[in-house]
Scaffold this active site. Structure first.
Site, PDB file in Angstrom:
ATOM      1  N   ASP A  11       1.012  -1.209  -0.046  1.00  0.00           N
ATOM      2  CA  ASP A  11      -0.101  -0.109   0.107  1.00  0.00           C
ATOM      3  C   ASP A  11       0.869   1.445   0.107  1.00  0.00           C
ATOM      4  OD1 ASP A  11       0.801   0.224   2.541  1.00  0.00           O
ATOM      5  OD2 ASP A  11      -0.922  -0.885   3.387  1.00  0.00           O
ATOM      6  N   SER A  12       0.383   2.220   0.583  1.00  0.00           N
ATOM      7  CA  SER A  12       1.119   3.577   0.418  1.00  0.00           C
ATOM      8  C   SER A  12       2.362   3.537   1.057  1.00  0.00           C
ATOM      9  CB  SER A  12       0.092   4.768   1.163  1.00  0.00           C
ATOM     10  OG  SER A  12      -0.054   4.384   2.619  1.00  0.00           O
TER      11      SER A  12
END
Lengths: 245, 245
Positions: A11-12
């Site tokens: 993810d981020s």
């Protein structure tokens, strides 16, 4: 141009791993320069359910040059609380674990030499998270009304446990970032910049833990072949030799 | 997994472009996350002659996913003086220019959409270079005897001129790093860490100049497509849509 390929899937926290201030992905690319290509597949805001949908697109089976390493780093969004603002990202705990198992199984099927490393979500510092939200609201709306936290450290801990269980069952190594960070009494400020994402120091921990694992699974940097000879080994009388495999 | 591919092809200044302190390659990977893969092909110590030998290996014609961008950053080693310690790396000025032209011609032939950006060698700070050599000799041999410099700023300037001429003839954009750095009166300490390689500030200049060129040749980050939807655009009622092209 076929070189060992390391794919960072997550993810981020993965997407941001090349940030100028010492990102763990950039550090890996630097360490493995001329030995492996570091391919970034970080998808900000994504959870393990959406990751699963993308598996065949990102990691097609029977690809010519399958990755030698894939890091799988989901959970921070799955653990968003189901009754708060980030609820669209929430994935139930049992599904999260199952998704990870399916992701690992798919990746292991890419080639006998594909190694997978799981990374647990980091701990959550609710106060840091709220301070950041306050800052954003002030900057955006001139408003600083409090909202209920969309993540808690307890929930992150449950997802980290599920991630560990999935790694154990799938027999793949894991970086238990949730526990490792919290071994330092100042983990909130030292490792997290907004209660969730990583500072330069937090990035360094991920990098160093990953290197330890790579050293233990036959992917130590010093054991991988160089792409081409060192410049000091180029024969000045027959430099063209460098291009013969 | 086919995504726009940017290849950074050059010598040590390229190889080191993912160093933790703000490397220009890492900054590019961060900026173009989810839009382009940044592939590092930096070969410490290499010159344009050796680069030419490797062209078919690194950039095979008729490859499935040819690069959209290649940065070509050689010359610092070509410009090593032919009668000093680094003479094995020296390439005569006229051959250097011709090598660059052949490299650019090969790269442009990879696909009609492959764009090439040349980068001149940086200026040389002989005093910084000698201080570094002294430091190394002391650290390695306990010896601080002076040696004649293996590079000069004048020689680097001639190679930078040849690089500019090659770019002009091939009609490709160029970063004239040699001139840009020297516009700052403190260029020696500000941009160079050892009289030749780049500081964090020097890396930032390369990154910013490259972004300006990318913006001008249709490769602005904001104009390239995202790999998959933003998480906030994922339809909670039909998230699987994200994997349909």
């Amino acid at each position: 141009m076929a070189k060992a390929k390391f794919v960072l899937f997550g993810d981020s926290i993965t997407q941001q791993s090349f940030l100028p201030a010492g990102g763990w992905g950039a550090a890996l690319a630097d360490r493995y320069a001329r030995k492996a290509d570091i391919i970034l597949r970080g998808l900000s805001g994504y959870n393990s359910r959406w990751a699963l949908f993308l598996l065949d697109r990102i990691f097609p089976t029977a690809a010519l040059n399958p990755p030698v390493l894939v890091t799988v780093f989901f959970g921070a969004n799955d653990a968003a609380l189901p009754d708060r603002k980030s609820k669209a990202q929430h994935v139930p705990l049992s599904e999260y674990k199952e998704n990870l198992q399916r992701i690992v199984s798919h990746l292991k099927g890419l080639s006998p030499s594909t190694r997978v490393v799981l990374i647990t979500p980091p701990p959550i510092d609710v106060r840091g998270r709220q301070a950041y939200a306050r800052y954003l609201r002030r900057a955006t709306y001139g408003d600083s009304a409090e909202e209920l936290p969309e993540r808690t450290n307890e929930a992150a801990g449950e997802y980290a446990q599920a991630c560990k269980a999935a790694a154990k069952e799938a027999e793949v190594p894991i970086i238990d970032l949730y526990s490792i960070f919290q071994q330092n009494p100042n983990w909130q400020e030292l490792y997290l910049c907004d209660g969730l994402h990583l500072t330069a120091e937090g990035n360094t921990v991920v990098f160093e833990e990953l290197v330890k694992i790579l050293n233990s699974i036959g992917l130590a940097e010093e054991n991988l072949p160089l792409d081409f000879p060192l410049y000091s080994d180029v024969d000045p009388l027959d430099p063209e030799k460098i291009c013969r495999p």
